[in-house]
Scaffold this motif. Sequence first.
Motif, PDB file in Angstrom:
ATOM      1  N   ILE A  17       5.806  -2.663  10.676  1.00  0.00           N
ATOM      2  CA  ILE A  17       5.351  -1.503   9.914  1.00  0.00           C
ATOM      3  C   ILE A  17       6.492  -0.499   9.777  1.00  0.00           C
ATOM      4  O   ILE A  17       7.112  -0.111  10.768  1.00  0.00           O
ATOM      5  CB  ILE A  17       4.126  -0.854  10.589  1.00  0.00           C
ATOM      6  CG1 ILE A  17       2.930  -1.816  10.550  1.00  0.00           C
ATOM      7  CG2 ILE A  17       3.765   0.475   9.917  1.00  0.00           C
ATOM      8  CD1 ILE A  17       1.730  -1.341  11.343  1.00  0.00           C
ATOM      9  N   GLY A  30      -1.387   5.030  12.769  1.00  0.00           N
ATOM     10  CA  GLY A  30      -0.386   4.580  11.808  1.00  0.00           C
ATOM     11  C   GLY A  30       0.869   5.417  11.825  1.00  0.00           C
ATOM     12  O   GLY A  30       1.972   4.915  11.558  1.00  0.00           O
ATOM     13  N   LEU A  88       2.551  -5.299  13.890  1.00  0.00           N
ATOM     14  CA  LEU A  88       2.780  -3.880  14.180  1.00  0.00           C
ATOM     15  C   LEU A  88       4.255  -3.511  14.105  1.00  0.00           C
ATOM     16  O   LEU A  88       4.630  -2.463  13.581  1.00  0.00           O
ATOM     17  CB  LEU A  88       2.241  -3.530  15.574  1.00  0.00           C
ATOM     18  CG  LEU A  88       0.748  -3.269  15.729  1.00  0.00           C
ATOM     19  CD1 LEU A  88       0.422  -2.994  17.188  1.00  0.00           C
ATOM     20  CD2 LEU A  88       0.319  -2.095  14.864  1.00  0.00           C
ATOM     21  N   VAL A 121       2.797   4.633  15.414  1.00  0.00           N
ATOM     22  CA  VAL A 121       3.431   3.321  15.541  1.00  0.00           C
ATOM     23  C   VAL A 121       4.853   3.336  14.997  1.00  0.00           C
ATOM     24  O   VAL A 121       5.653   2.432  15.286  1.00  0.00           O
ATOM     25  CB  VAL A 121       2.575   2.233  14.844  1.00  0.00           C
ATOM     26  CG1 VAL A 121       2.783   2.245  13.331  1.00  0.00           C
ATOM     27  CG2 VAL A 121       2.867   0.857  15.414  1.00  0.00           C
ATOM     28  N   GLY A 129       0.927   1.705   8.156  1.00  0.00           N
ATOM     29  CA  GLY A 129       0.339   1.801   9.486  1.00  0.00           C
ATOM     30  C   GLY A 129      -1.129   2.151   9.437  1.00  0.00           C
ATOM     31  O   GLY A 129      -1.947   1.563  10.146  1.00  0.00           O
TER      32      GLY A 129
END
Length: 249
Positions: free
Chosen positions: A72, A233, A69, A236, A78
């Motif tokens: 990204i 996505g 994570l 994040v 994401g």
Amino acid sequence: MEAYVNLSIENNVGYIEFFHPNRNAMPSDVLQQLAECIVSAGNDNDVKVIVLKSGGDRTFCAGASFNELIEIEDAETGKQFFSGFANVINAMRACPKLIIGRIQGKAVGGGVGIAAATDYCLASQYASIKLSELSIGIGPFVIEPAVSRKMGKIAMSQMTINAEQFFSAEFAKDKGLYAEVFETTEALDAAVSGLAEKLTSYNPEAVKAMKTVFWEGTGHWDTLLAERAEISGRLVLSDFTKETLKRFR
């Protein structure tokens, strides 16, 4: 030990086991393998019932891989990552075979979503649950439809807001996530195999038809979960989430 996803067939029961050495936290490649394995088992004539389980003792699934994570850097990457959990849930939903969950330990985030996407779930007393996503700056968007469908919107919101709290296996049972909770892993395994082998003796056409009934009203989930993956996505990438994830790395 290295990560894996395996399918073994015993007495017409397909046992799908996934594992990652980091508390079964799931990176993209393992999620993809898991989704593909569920589809394959669903199409295998030698498999009449599926048991979904994880390797290890006290953690069923710790959710998303924080290490992945934090790497990204754009919204599309994401979305693709969070689509991994979406694809697993949709593979379970669309699978023509009943899926029994064997939850031997803690489930966090996406792990709760996977448990909720089973058709029948048995757990040990150690299988507490937590939705920690809001505390790291995102939210359980992708898994929400599965969790709310199984446990109800009130329990879903309660766990989401209390993002740093583990809720007991008995709480999960009371809210409908688990059908039964067992004191030992041995008792859990005996119940899982006993139920699965009993189900293999039932009319497969009736079982398949009932699976369709169980999941009525979810035909739009392919689109819905993709939209939810896009939200996660995007979030994040926030400074809040990036800084929070660094502390867990």
